[in-house]
Design an enzyme around this catalytic site. Structure first.
Site, short mmCIF file in Angstrom:
data_model
loop_
_atom_site.label_atom_id
_atom_site.label_comp_id
_atom_site.label_asym_id
_atom_site.label_seq_id
_atom_site.Cartn_x
_atom_site.Cartn_y
_atom_site.Cartn_z
N PHE A 82 11.24 -0.64 50.54
CA PHE A 82 12.55 -0.01 50.74
C PHE A 82 13.66 -1.04 50.62
O PHE A 82 14.63 -0.85 49.88
CB PHE A 82 12.59 0.67 52.12
CG PHE A 82 13.96 1.13 52.54
CD1 PHE A 82 14.51 2.28 52.01
CD2 PHE A 82 14.69 0.41 53.47
CE1 PHE A 82 15.78 2.71 52.39
CE2 PHE A 82 15.95 0.82 53.86
CZ PHE A 82 16.50 1.97 53.32
N TYR A 83 13.53 -2.16 51.33
CA TYR A 83 14.58 -3.19 51.29
C TYR A 83 14.66 -3.87 49.92
O TYR A 83 15.74 -4.18 49.44
CB TYR A 83 14.38 -4.22 52.40
CG TYR A 83 14.67 -3.64 53.77
CD1 TYR A 83 15.95 -3.20 54.10
CD2 TYR A 83 13.67 -3.50 54.72
CE1 TYR A 83 16.22 -2.66 55.34
CE2 TYR A 83 13.93 -2.97 55.96
CZ TYR A 83 15.21 -2.54 56.27
OH TYR A 83 15.48 -2.00 57.50
N ARG A 84 13.53 -4.07 49.28
CA ARG A 84 13.54 -4.68 47.94
C ARG A 84 14.27 -3.77 46.95
O ARG A 84 15.00 -4.25 46.09
CB ARG A 84 12.11 -4.96 47.45
CG ARG A 84 11.31 -5.88 48.34
CD ARG A 84 11.30 -7.31 48.04
NE ARG A 84 11.03 -7.62 46.66
CZ ARG A 84 11.40 -8.76 46.13
NH1 ARG A 84 12.02 -9.66 46.85
NH2 ARG A 84 11.15 -9.03 44.88
#
Length: 123
Positions: A89-91
């Site tokens: 998700f953060y990537r």
């Protein structure tokens, strides 16, 4: 939520990042202080009933907007991904992993400032 339920939340707190923990290409453009101030985005969570509908991204954008507008300076927003799904998700949101701790990710405030118009356009 209209029914009074909490659909999701996040926390922000002050943190620091060790210069030696950052990727080499990032360090080249930074002052040579041993620690750099940062914001820690912690506990970003969405109730299971509301997952898969963009609430996580909405909360993330809100948190990034608050960091960007803070009167307290910070070099980056740092997150600790709890698992591989969170890390992905953060990537997808352009966070980079720290070389020696792949579940700790960061996104530079200067990158966010360059995108401020894009973030404002999502209102």
């Amino acid at each position: 939520m209209p029914d009074g339920r909490i659909g999701g939340y996040y926390t922000l707190s002050a943190a620091s990042v060790q210069l030696q923990d950052l990727p080499a290409d990032t360090v080249r453009r930074l002052p040579r202080y041993p620690q750099l101030p940062a914001f820690l985005l912690g506990r970003l969570a969405v109730d299971r009933r509301y997952q898969g509908h963009g609430w996580g991204r909405f909360l993330l954008v809100d948190a990034l907007r608050r960091c960007l507008r803070s009167e307290i300076p910070g070099f980056a927003v740092v997150v600790d991904a709890i698992d591989e799904n969170a890390r992905r998700f953060y990537r997808r949101e352009s966070f980079l992993s720290l070389p020696h701790t792949p579940n700790r990710l960061f996104r530079r405030i200067s990158d966010l400032a360059a995108l401020e118009g894009e973030i404002e356009g999502e209102k």
